[in-house]
Scaffold this active site. Sequence first.
Site, PDB file in Angstrom:
ATOM      1  CG  PHE A  98      -1.773  -1.263   1.327  1.00 20.96           C
ATOM      2  CD1 PHE A  98      -2.545  -1.729   0.279  1.00 20.96           C
ATOM      3  CD2 PHE A  98      -1.730  -2.006   2.495  1.00 20.96           C
ATOM      4  CE1 PHE A  98      -3.264  -2.907   0.389  1.00 20.96           C
ATOM      5  CE2 PHE A  98      -2.448  -3.186   2.610  1.00 20.96           C
ATOM      6  CZ  PHE A  98      -3.222  -3.647   1.557  1.00 20.96           C
ATOM      7  CD  GLU A 125      -1.569   4.403  -6.094  1.00 22.99           C
ATOM      8  OE1 GLU A 125      -1.132   4.466  -7.246  1.00 22.99           O
ATOM      9  OE2 GLU A 125      -0.979   4.852  -5.111  1.00 22.99           O
TER      10      GLU A 125
HETATM   11 MO1  MOS Z   1       1.211   3.097  -4.019  1.00 18.70          MO
HETATM   12  S1  MOS Z   1       0.992   4.419  -2.456  1.00 18.70           S
HETATM   13  O1  MOS Z   1       2.159   4.067  -5.019  1.00 18.70           O
HETATM   14  O2  MOS Z   1       1.947   1.728  -3.421  1.00 18.70           O
END
Ligand code: MOS
Length: 744
Positions: free
Chosen positions: A236, A703
Amino acid sequence: MNAPESLPLGPVGQSTDRIDGPLKVTGHATYTVDHDFPGLVHAMPVGAKIAAGRLVSLDVAAARAMPGVIEVFTRENIGTLYRVAKASGVMVDERRPPLSDDEIAYYGQYIALVVAESFEVAMAAAASVTAQYEARAVDVSATSVADDDMQTEAERGDPQAAFDAAEITVDETYVTPTETHNPIELHASVAVYEDGRFTLYETSQAVVNHKAALVQMLGVAAEDVRVVTRYLGSGFGGKLWPWPHSVLAAAAARALGRPVKLEVTRAMMFHNVGHRPRTQQRVRLSADRDGRLTSLRQDYVVQNARRDEYQEDCGEATAYLYSTPNLRVTWGAAKRDVGSPTSMRGPGAVPGLYAIESAMNELARKLEIDPVDLRLRNDTLHNEDEDVPFSSRHLAECLRTGAERFGWRERNPAVGAMQRDGRILGWGMASASWMAQRLGATVAVTAQANGRIRVATASQDIGTGTYTVLAQMVSRVLGVALDRIDVCLGDTALPSGPLSGGSMATGSLVPAASDAARDVANKLIQTATEGDDTPFADADPDSLELVDGQVRRKGQTDGVGFMDILQRARLSQLSGNGRSGSSKADPGADERSTKSFGAHFVEVSWEPAIARLRVERVVTVIDGGQILNPKAGRNQIEGAIIMGLGMALFESADYDPETGAVLNSNLADYIMPVHADAPELDVTFLDHPDYALNELGARGIGEIGLAGLAAAITDAVHHATGVRVRELPVTVEALLEAPLPDGQ
Ligand code: MOS
């Protein structure tokens, strides 16, 4: 952008089970802490018990005396660890090497490292270390920054004049708390030092960068460090860049000549390996009576560490999402006594769009315009920040499709007006956006005489399905079935590949993987025309093609398999290579803007008598270009929605204002959604390939599913309860202010 002339998609775009799935569910996938070696020892850091001040003395005598303890490292004996040069472009968020001085800048900062024969002894010995400090008063607040320290991030027109002249305005401040990444897999390092060379098994989303950083920090040659991350138990963003435990494990392995395993504790996950920082964002909007934005301003303050320079870019999507002639985005960092923040899924745009989209919903209420309509009225196909067109933007279709699937037209906007089964319903919505870029990548594709194809790049699979999409890309070009393709990832010994972050890995790997497959196809064709033992002796290579893994004459249906070609030529293997650069260097890159878009529609239910709030269902529509594996893609968006639900309703890492420690540094007190919280999910991908970044039309989807969701949830909460929550997460206490409806 139009499709380039190219092959059919083949297995690309088909929902495909993960090729690494069986390894994972049978426990055969090797995660970092699964690595074990003869003579391996266990390391455990000791964290400071103050958040600001100086370490005066350390007492490690009890630890040293403990049976099974091998060494206790402190500043005195760890040796020199170096900084990573900013000019090198190598990324690290906490720049100070661990144990390099006696200054303490955040609670839990490592002050010693215990190494022992067992994990249990290392834990006990670390707990026995005591320290004396000179403590300073702690400041973990983060509300304001002096005006002089605010920087302008984007600007056009005269937003002040437009705001002052407007009839309809919104001026509100939105707060997001510190959020902590909590992958199930803890950060860990297993360091092996042999004959002057390091092999570092890491929990990394970017092994190539990790290696480059460790080379500098350890002061060794590039060829003396290899970094491996075969599988990652999620990251993450928290595992993008190296954290201090990694170089400590490597330094200990070098000093002791034994392999060292260091797995941080869950409490350390809250202090030592980054977090999404607290933000406070003032948003000012003005509009005319028809709902057209006449100005948009966002002024945000981000909490930061004393020594580090991370920027949570809450303005990431602000300046291009809607059309408005007047805009200003400013920001400042509030340096406080906390560890370095870092990227957490959708960094910047996620807290930023929570604020912007919340303000848009408040504006829609004031205007008495449907919030979907308000967004449609301010939609634009032009990036007004960069003054270039979008390569492909279908926000309006996301909004319309989502509204249709959700049943939005049934909405009665009056607060508390909608009910079902005795519960009050709240409906809310928001737009989503996330950037799209391509990073440089190299991929090798090898046809082997055993009949298998090997695909190799140093990039890692962080749990998102990179193994599988790479196999799909190569299968498309070579026509070889997925079960004959082996994908090798997560190792700096392989051809250099991009980080897994920013939703960029998949789109970045497309050109290099496709070119590598075409390169090996051409070499197979050439090989088929050479030598005696071939049916294509002296054929013109241009008269041949490679289809379904077979070389054949163009227009004919039977051919010779690549395995046969290699065996007849007495070749063990034949490799093709593909390389592509950053999209920023593409011709025409500065004449277009490449972004992804989406829309969320949320239903909550509210039972005022018992103050029970639930997210019942979420409808999400994503415009992310071509989706290469819809099954894994849907999984990404669904996971992001659950994460957004956590952001809206549960997650907050709370610093103790006295000590600077995170009070809820465990999974019992840091609340995250569980299965019982999961709503009904309905995810739709629009079918608009965007060929700006690669021949498959893929942009990226890791994301965007999180962006905007919290604003849709808080607007649904307002619709149900009449309470406008502007500081996340939404708490029961805030909702107790809600009026009881008639008859309850
Ligand atoms: Mo993501 S925050 O670019 O792993």
